[in-house]
Design an enzyme around this catalytic site. Structure first.
Site, PDB file in Angstrom:
ATOM      1  N   ARG A 166       0.877  -1.185   0.000  1.00 53.82           N
ATOM      2  CA  ARG A 166       0.000   0.000   0.000  1.00 53.82           C
ATOM      3  C   ARG A 166       0.904   1.220   0.000  1.00 53.82           C
ATOM      4  O   ARG A 166       1.697   1.418   0.917  1.00 53.82           O
ATOM      5  CB  ARG A 166      -0.907  -0.004   1.230  1.00 53.82           C
ATOM      6  CG  ARG A 166      -1.606   1.328   1.439  1.00 53.82           C
ATOM      7  CD  ARG A 166      -2.697   1.260   2.488  1.00 53.82           C
ATOM      8  NE  ARG A 166      -3.856   0.573   1.978  1.00 53.82           N
ATOM      9  CZ  ARG A 166      -5.082   0.653   2.528  1.00 53.82           C
ATOM     10  NH1 ARG A 166      -5.288   1.385   3.600  1.00 53.82           N
ATOM     11  NH2 ARG A 166      -6.095  -0.007   2.009  1.00 53.82           N
ATOM     12  N   ARG A 179     -13.775  -8.541   1.819  1.00 47.56           N
ATOM     13  CA  ARG A 179     -12.342  -8.292   1.576  1.00 47.56           C
ATOM     14  C   ARG A 179     -11.552  -9.559   1.890  1.00 47.56           C
ATOM     15  O   ARG A 179     -10.626  -9.931   1.165  1.00 47.56           O
ATOM     16  CB  ARG A 179     -11.826  -7.150   2.473  1.00 47.56           C
ATOM     17  CG  ARG A 179     -12.345  -5.766   2.164  1.00 47.56           C
ATOM     18  CD  ARG A 179     -11.845  -5.255   0.832  1.00 47.56           C
ATOM     19  NE  ARG A 179     -10.392  -5.236   0.723  1.00 47.56           N
ATOM     20  CZ  ARG A 179      -9.599  -4.259   1.158  1.00 47.56           C
ATOM     21  NH1 ARG A 179     -10.123  -3.192   1.705  1.00 47.56           N
ATOM     22  NH2 ARG A 179      -8.282  -4.319   1.008  1.00 47.56           N
TER      23      ARG A 179
HETATM   24  N1  NVA Z   1      -9.861   6.764  -1.287  1.00 53.26           N
HETATM   25  C1  NVA Z   1      -9.486   6.330   0.038  1.00 53.26           C
HETATM   26  C2  NVA Z   1      -9.774   4.863   0.205  1.00 53.26           C
HETATM   27  C3  NVA Z   1      -9.467   4.320   1.578  1.00 53.26           C
HETATM   28  C4  NVA Z   1      -9.682   2.853   1.683  1.00 53.26           C
HETATM   29  C5  NVA Z   1      -8.029   6.638   0.276  1.00 53.26           C
HETATM   30  O1  NVA Z   1      -7.213   6.429  -0.629  1.00 53.26           O
HETATM   31  O2  NVA Z   1      -7.691   7.096   1.370  1.00 53.26           O
HETATM   32  N1   CP Z   2     -11.195  -0.107   2.682  1.00 54.00           N
HETATM   33  C1   CP Z   2      -9.915  -0.174   3.074  1.00 54.00           C
HETATM   34  O1   CP Z   2      -8.986  -0.406   2.300  1.00 54.00           O
HETATM   35  O2   CP Z   2      -9.754  -0.031   4.417  1.00 54.00           O
HETATM   36  P1   CP Z   2      -8.391   0.181   5.179  1.00 54.00           P
HETATM   37  O3   CP Z   2      -7.827   1.505   4.765  1.00 54.00           O
HETATM   38  O4   CP Z   2      -8.758   0.132   6.641  1.00 54.00           O
HETATM   39  O5   CP Z   2      -7.436  -0.932   4.808  1.00 54.00           O
END
Ligand code: NVA
Ligand code: CP
Length: 303
Positions: free
Chosen positions: A103, A289
């Site tokens: 991420r 998920r």
């Molecule tokens: N658009 C949001 C999604 C979080 C799961 C972000 O990138 O913070």
């Molecule tokens: N929806 C989602 O990706 O949640 P988190 O940011 O908690 O991982």
């Protein structure tokens, strides 16, 4: 299937259906306590340069349930945070681990990691895409509506990672997709190019009412994503009319679902009333998920 899951643009419609079918099987097995140790002895490295609750927990639990192990690498505490090049990190992790989930901010970093790593790389969210989330969304919609083909998906809000992935995933699965964003906050041009050549109906509008009319599923997301915290005040003004509330929901098709990837800012992109009225669907989406990612892990990391 390809070696990696970097973005839904890389997948065929058949790939997506293979993941969704496998995810349904994973969910069935878990509900009936049928254990699977398909990934026994395998390790997933999870690199997080942004916060997470669902992604971290569902990947870690998913690996455990498949007989493997997941390890958490924080961007701040590992050498990645001190500038070790991603291509070196990739080549090291490939010698210890069997897969990498990352991420981060730039999609290019994930693509580079995948090019350099000999093991599968999974995108756990970038500024451009959130493929694992949208696979769970498609699974949840198909579960409740029994099909995807021919349904109308409406997204209201920022043209962000969720919008990008929903447009691609929805159109690839035969849905019509309608997106309402304020001017200046459109989805990525690469995604819009794809959408305009898709064989399903796609529209980008400014008024939320135009997007949600006759929708079978309405989806929204936060106005300011991770990394955009400093823009929150400006965005709050720009997006003020982009709240999924009871009035907007009256325009939708009877039985319309609501999805939200979470975390939600109730009173901003969604009213507390609509959130609670659709809480079962939203938390089913969160549960899925786990099942969708177990499917991805199995399909990419099995022997
Ligand atoms: N658009 C949001 C999604 C979080 C799961 C972000 O990138 O913070
Ligand atoms: N929806 C989602 O990706 O949640 P988190 O940011 O908690 O991982």
């Amino acid at each position: 299937m390809k070696k990696d899951l970097l973005k839904l643009l890389d997948l065929t419609r058949e790939d997506i259906h293979e993941i969704l079918d496998t995810a349904d099987q994973m969910k069935f097995s878990q509900k009936h306590r049928i254990a699977h140790d398909h990934l026994k002895g395998k390790t997933l490295a999870m690199i997080f340069k942004k916060n997470s609750t669902r992604t971290r927990v569902s990947f870690e639990v998913g690996m455990y349930q498949l007989g493997g192990h997941a390890l958490f690498l924080s961007g701040h505490e590992s050498q990645i945070g001190r500038g070790e090049p991603v291509e070196d990190t990739a080549r090291v992790l490939a010698r210890y681990c069997d897969g990498i989930m990352i991420r981060t901010f730039a999609q290019a970093e994930v693509e580079e990691l995948a090019r350099k790593a000999s093991i599968p790389v999974i995108n756990g969210l970038t500024d451009f895409a959130h493929p694992c989330q949208v696979l769970a969304d498609l699974m949840t919609i198909r579960e409740k509506m029994t099909r995807l083909e021919g349904l109308k998906l409406a997204f209201v809000g920022d043209g962000n990672n969720m919008a990008n992935s929903l447009i691609v995933g929805g159109l690839k699965c035969g849905m019509d997709v309608s997106v309402a964003c304020p001017e200046g906050y459109d989805p990525d041009p690469v995604v819009l190019d794809f959408a305009r050549t898709a064989d399903r109906k796609f529209e980008l509008v400014r008024a939320p009412a135009d997007a949600v009319r006759d929708a079978d599923v309405v989806i929204t997301d936060v106005w300011a994503s991770m990394g955009q915290e400093e823009e929150r005040a400006v965005r709050a003004k720009t997006f003020a009319g982009y709240c999924i509330n009871g009035e907007l929901m009256k325009l939708t098709h009877p039985g319309c679902m609501v999805q939200h990837c979470l975390p939600a800012h109730k009173g901003e992109e969604i009213s507390a009333e609509v959130f609670e009225a659709h809480a079962d669907e939203i938390f089913e989406e969160a549960e899925n998920r786990l099942h969708a990612q177990k499917a991805v892990l199995y399909l990419l990391m099995r022997d």
